[in-house]
Enzyme design. Structure first.
Site, mmCIF file in Angstrom:
data_model
loop_
_atom_site.group_PDB
_atom_site.id
_atom_site.type_symbol
_atom_site.label_atom_id
_atom_site.label_comp_id
_atom_site.label_asym_id
_atom_site.label_seq_id
_atom_site.Cartn_x
_atom_site.Cartn_y
_atom_site.Cartn_z
ATOM 1 N N ASP A 80 -3.620 42.336 -24.916
ATOM 2 C CA ASP A 80 -3.027 41.212 -25.638
ATOM 3 C C ASP A 80 -4.079 40.349 -26.325
ATOM 4 O O ASP A 80 -5.283 40.496 -26.069
ATOM 5 C CB ASP A 80 -2.174 40.355 -24.684
ATOM 6 C CG ASP A 80 -2.886 40.020 -23.379
ATOM 7 O OD1 ASP A 80 -4.108 40.207 -23.305
ATOM 8 O OD2 ASP A 80 -2.218 39.566 -22.442
ATOM 9 N N ASN A 94 3.795 33.767 -12.698
ATOM 10 C CA ASN A 94 5.247 33.986 -12.847
ATOM 11 C C ASN A 94 5.570 35.481 -12.921
ATOM 12 O O ASN A 94 6.693 35.853 -13.254
ATOM 13 C CB ASN A 94 5.754 33.278 -14.111
ATOM 14 C CG ASN A 94 5.042 33.755 -15.370
ATOM 15 O OD1 ASN A 94 4.218 34.665 -15.298
ATOM 16 N ND2 ASN A 94 5.358 33.157 -16.499
ATOM 17 N N HIS A 148 4.034 37.693 -14.922
ATOM 18 C CA HIS A 148 3.831 38.351 -16.216
ATOM 19 C C HIS A 148 2.703 39.379 -16.138
ATOM 20 O O HIS A 148 1.773 39.255 -15.337
ATOM 21 C CB HIS A 148 3.623 37.351 -17.373
ATOM 22 C CG HIS A 148 2.317 36.632 -17.418
ATOM 23 N ND1 HIS A 148 2.212 35.285 -17.692
ATOM 24 C CD2 HIS A 148 1.050 37.072 -17.286
ATOM 25 C CE1 HIS A 148 0.949 34.937 -17.721
ATOM 26 N NE2 HIS A 148 0.218 36.001 -17.474
ATOM 27 N N GLU A 172 6.408 37.933 -20.518
ATOM 28 C CA GLU A 172 6.881 36.848 -19.667
ATOM 29 C C GLU A 172 8.246 37.191 -19.067
ATOM 30 O O GLU A 172 9.017 37.958 -19.651
ATOM 31 C CB GLU A 172 7.011 35.570 -20.511
ATOM 32 C CG GLU A 172 5.699 35.091 -21.139
ATOM 33 C CD GLU A 172 4.831 34.279 -20.171
ATOM 34 O OE1 GLU A 172 4.848 34.569 -18.961
ATOM 35 O OE2 GLU A 172 4.128 33.371 -20.649
HETATM 36 C C1 GLP Z 1 -3.351 35.826 -18.712
HETATM 37 C C2 GLP Z 1 -3.356 37.241 -19.325
HETATM 38 C C3 GLP Z 1 -2.971 38.282 -18.314
HETATM 39 C C4 GLP Z 1 -3.633 37.964 -16.987
HETATM 40 C C5 GLP Z 1 -3.026 36.710 -16.426
HETATM 41 C C6 GLP Z 1 -3.652 36.227 -15.144
HETATM 42 O O1 GLP Z 1 -2.625 34.876 -19.389
HETATM 43 N N1 GLP Z 1 -2.610 37.432 -20.510
HETATM 44 O O2 GLP Z 1 -3.336 39.577 -18.787
HETATM 45 O O3 GLP Z 1 -3.449 39.004 -16.080
HETATM 46 O O4 GLP Z 1 -2.893 35.695 -17.388
HETATM 47 O O5 GLP Z 1 -4.886 35.626 -15.366
HETATM 48 P P1 GLP Z 1 -5.914 35.279 -14.232
HETATM 49 O O6 GLP Z 1 -6.553 36.546 -13.821
HETATM 50 O O7 GLP Z 1 -6.890 34.335 -14.880
HETATM 51 O O8 GLP Z 1 -5.142 34.636 -13.124
#
Ligand code: GLP
Length: 242
Positions: free
Chosen positions: A67, A136, A138, A143
């Protein structure tokens, strides 16, 4: 689904790194699906170390990121392109032309999504897809909601996600409102998926996603339908599995 819970950071990071390096050593032309967020940073640091020791080469590999934010200039410190360049790509022997990240600045974002899917189709399937998980549930920026999208698409970010990511920006107002993300269908096409989960604050969502009902309300729960998923967790995230 194979779930491993590690007592310490070292076991977690090294196991994740071993998955990637064994794949590349067996299959130098491997296609890797990469993720951003704070969770995979330790893995990327370890991969750099292993590369420096001559234990792995990325020279023939191709990568596809999940992404990208919409509307951040590519060289913005918080764009996922900058993240990947800084945390991994510029320290290893990968051909930067072989690293793919959706372009969140494309003039025609719908066309960009179509082109990204087409490229995934042409190169696919991804051999190993790395994933983190949002609080959440995702994955990528898919989402929770009444429905999920299969292919790469323009996705609004939920307020919870913007708040979680606000720690990287001067203020919440600077966090983009949209992203371009691979869809769950594209993610599920990978031959193998490695889900990394760290921290106490992820314990509940980890448990819900991996043992609860399969529902679009928790996009990561769909991974229960994939035939080849490994989940690596630290003790905090794995707290409810004991
Ligand atoms: C982000 C990314 C995800 C990631 C998630 C968790 O927004 N788009 O790919 O897995 O949130 O992030 P973190 O590892 O910082 O908790």
């Amino acid at each position: 689904m194979n779930i491993y819970i590690y007592e310490n950071e070292e076991g977690f990071v090294q196991s994740a790194a071993n998955q990637v390096t064994s794949l590349l050593n067996a299959k130098p032309y491997a296609k890797l699906g990469l993720a951003t967020g704070s969770t995979p940073i330790g893995l990327y640091t370890r991969l750099i170390e292993m590369h420096r020791k001559g234990l792995v080469s990325f020279s023939k590999a191709t990568t596809f990121n999940l992404d990208e934010y919409v509307g951040l200039p590519e060289n913005h410190p918080e764009s996922y392109r900058t993240f990947m360049n800084e945390k991994l790509f510029k320290h290893i022997d990968i051909n930067i032309e072989q690293t793919h990240i959706p372009n969140g600045n494309a003039a025609d974002l719908e066309e960009e999504c179509r082109a990204y899917d087409q490229m995934l189709e042409q190169h696919g399937p991804i051999d190993l897809q790395l994933l983190g998980i949002g609080h959440n549930g995702h994955i990528g920026f898919n989402e929770p909601g009444k429905s999920l999208t299969s292919g790469t698409h323009l996705a609004p970010l939920q307020e919870k996600t913007r708040q979680a990511n606000a720690r990287f920006f001067p203020s919440i107002d600077d966090v983009p409102t949209h992203s371009v993300t691979m869809g769950v269908g594209s993610i599920m096409k990978a031959n193998q998926i490695m889900l990394l989960i760290r921290g106490e604050d992820k314990a509940e969502i980890a448990h819900r996603a991996l043992t609860g009902p399969i529902t679009t309300d928790c996009p990561a729960s769909l991974l229960q339908c994939h035939p080849n998923v490994i989940v690596l967790m630290d003790q905090g995230a794995g707290r409810l599995f004991k």
